[in-house]
Design a protein around this motif. Sequence first.
Motif, short mmCIF file in Angstrom:
data_model
loop_
_atom_site.label_atom_id
_atom_site.label_comp_id
_atom_site.label_asym_id
_atom_site.label_seq_id
_atom_site.Cartn_x
_atom_site.Cartn_y
_atom_site.Cartn_z
N THR A 73 0.83 -1.20 0.00
CA THR A 73 0.00 0.00 0.00
C THR A 73 0.86 1.25 0.00
N VAL A 74 1.87 1.27 0.87
CA VAL A 74 2.77 2.42 0.95
C VAL A 74 3.61 2.53 -0.33
N LEU A 75 4.11 1.40 -0.81
CA LEU A 75 4.95 1.43 -2.01
C LEU A 75 4.14 1.78 -3.25
N LEU A 76 2.86 1.42 -3.27
CA LEU A 76 2.00 1.81 -4.39
C LEU A 76 1.87 3.32 -4.44
N ARG A 77 1.67 3.94 -3.30
CA ARG A 77 1.58 5.40 -3.26
C ARG A 77 2.90 6.04 -3.70
N SER A 78 4.01 5.47 -3.26
CA SER A 78 5.31 6.00 -3.65
C SER A 78 5.54 5.87 -5.15
N SER A 79 5.16 4.72 -5.73
CA SER A 79 5.35 4.51 -7.16
C SER A 79 4.47 5.45 -7.98
N VAL A 80 3.25 5.69 -7.51
CA VAL A 80 2.35 6.62 -8.21
C VAL A 80 2.94 8.03 -8.21
N ILE A 81 3.50 8.44 -7.08
CA ILE A 81 4.13 9.77 -7.00
C ILE A 81 5.30 9.86 -7.97
N LEU A 82 6.11 8.80 -8.04
CA LEU A 82 7.24 8.79 -8.95
C LEU A 82 6.79 8.86 -10.40
N VAL A 83 5.77 8.09 -10.74
CA VAL A 83 5.26 8.10 -12.12
C VAL A 83 4.73 9.48 -12.50
N LEU A 84 3.97 10.08 -11.60
CA LEU A 84 3.43 11.42 -11.88
C LEU A 84 4.53 12.47 -11.94
N GLY A 85 5.61 12.25 -11.22
CA GLY A 85 6.71 13.20 -11.23
C GLY A 85 7.66 13.02 -12.39
N VAL A 86 7.67 11.83 -13.00
CA VAL A 86 8.63 11.54 -14.06
C VAL A 86 8.00 11.61 -15.45
N VAL A 87 6.87 10.94 -15.64
CA VAL A 87 6.32 10.77 -17.00
C VAL A 87 5.87 12.09 -17.63
N PRO A 88 5.02 12.91 -16.98
CA PRO A 88 4.61 14.17 -17.63
C PRO A 88 5.76 15.11 -17.97
#
Length: 275
Positions: A66-81
Amino acid sequence: MSVSVFKDTAPRALLLTAVALLSVFPLLSMLSAALQPQGTAPSGLAIPADPQWHNFVDAWNVANLTVLLRSSVILVLGVVPPTLLLAALAGYALGQLKIRFGGVFFVLLLFGLTLPFEVVVVPLYYQMQSLGLINTQLGLILALIGLNMPFAVYWMRAHFQSVPIELGEASELDGAGPWRAFLHVQLPLAGPALASLGILSFLGTWNQFLLAIVLIDDPEKRTMAGALQAFVGAHSTDIVLLNAGALLIMAPTILVFIIFQRYFVRAMLAGAVKG
């Protein structure tokens, strides 16, 4: 006529079927192992008579996904756009505007593509350390954006080079400057290329393991791929939970690729036709 058509298509169908089976077999093998009783050593491909579906829940809890899912989502939103935005701007400049020293910049990008990822990990660590960004998600985001840039700009430059130069000239005759032409003419045409690049950037960010381990000490700030360490102990490895956790980690990437695969295929076909 139908017989000849069948003879022509049969080898292709058989080849595609074989490739599909080879692609699906590892997933089926992992699913088979994930449904076995915990503590066992699965071997072969066989669905048990009493599948242990709760293994997925246990794997989720053990790895704290659960915690790592939130961290991965933050990374994806910070990197991909940001990667898509910067790559589109740079690709447009190199592919359509013919900027000064554009060839030099392109050669530097090609040089970045030739560097193995492992070579830059240690220098990148000391650079982030000097910036005070070790053990921060911002440091990992900046590092991933920088590492994505060579391929991303190369990808978008190839797309913009395939766009007829007459479109840019026509927009100039209509009084549109470079920015307006980019926003209203070039960018809408770049949808498939941007979508496929977004998929590749998402996959690379979501599955990032080594750089997250090196730059981040806090396990709760790493990516979901880092959760695989939770199933590997000093003296043993829980194969069942490891397979269940791996399937949970892979599920979002598989879903994203299935949803956006038409854009990826369209960009691939456009590059093939151009070549």
